[in-house]
Design a protein around this motif. Sequence first.
Motif, PDB file in Angstrom:
ATOM      1  N   ARG A  87      -7.620   1.826  -4.789  1.00 34.39           N
ATOM      2  CA  ARG A  87      -6.964   0.544  -4.485  1.00 34.39           C
ATOM      3  C   ARG A  87      -5.537   0.783  -4.006  1.00 34.39           C
ATOM      4  O   ARG A  87      -4.840   1.658  -4.523  1.00 34.39           O
ATOM      5  CB  ARG A  87      -6.895  -0.333  -5.729  1.00 34.39           C
ATOM      6  N   ARG A 133      -4.955  -5.678  -6.365  1.00 34.68           N
ATOM      7  CA  ARG A 133      -4.005  -4.659  -5.929  1.00 34.68           C
ATOM      8  C   ARG A 133      -2.941  -4.510  -7.001  1.00 34.68           C
ATOM      9  O   ARG A 133      -2.146  -5.422  -7.208  1.00 34.68           O
ATOM     10  CB  ARG A 133      -3.325  -5.075  -4.627  1.00 34.68           C
ATOM     11  N   ARG A 155      -1.913   4.857  -3.770  1.00 40.39           N
ATOM     12  CA  ARG A 155      -3.253   4.400  -4.133  1.00 40.39           C
ATOM     13  C   ARG A 155      -3.537   4.788  -5.580  1.00 40.39           C
ATOM     14  O   ARG A 155      -3.039   5.784  -6.080  1.00 40.39           O
ATOM     15  CB  ARG A 155      -4.288   5.013  -3.201  1.00 40.39           C
ATOM     16  N   ALA A 174       0.823  -1.217   0.000  1.00 45.76           N
ATOM     17  CA  ALA A 174       0.000   0.000   0.000  1.00 45.76           C
ATOM     18  C   ALA A 174       0.852   1.259   0.000  1.00 45.76           C
ATOM     19  O   ALA A 174       0.575   2.197   0.732  1.00 45.76           O
ATOM     20  CB  ALA A 174      -0.985  -0.021   1.162  1.00 45.76           C
TER      21      ALA A 174
END
Length: 93
Positions: free
Chosen positions: A20, A49, A16, A13
Amino acid sequence: MRPDQSGVIVLFAKRRWQGRPVDVAVPVGRSIPPRALAWLKAFAERQQRPLLYTAQTLSEDGGYAAQQQVFVHGPPAFREQVAAWQRSGQPLW
């Protein structure tokens, strides 16, 4: 995914895209070992992802160059977005 065992450092992460999380994978050595890369790609697809991953490029003296090769794994729209970020000079992570 311990880097000393998998040969890859994963930054989950890191940014983004369209709501997502985008994961980034960087090799411990020159490139991500095939088994680890296959797992990362399968994980990215299952979890929806997008994934950015890199490989080291060699300099003229045989060492690693400052720039890394960047690869994109995800839908075509994500690939287009990454290309736009690169054209505009935005950092990818």
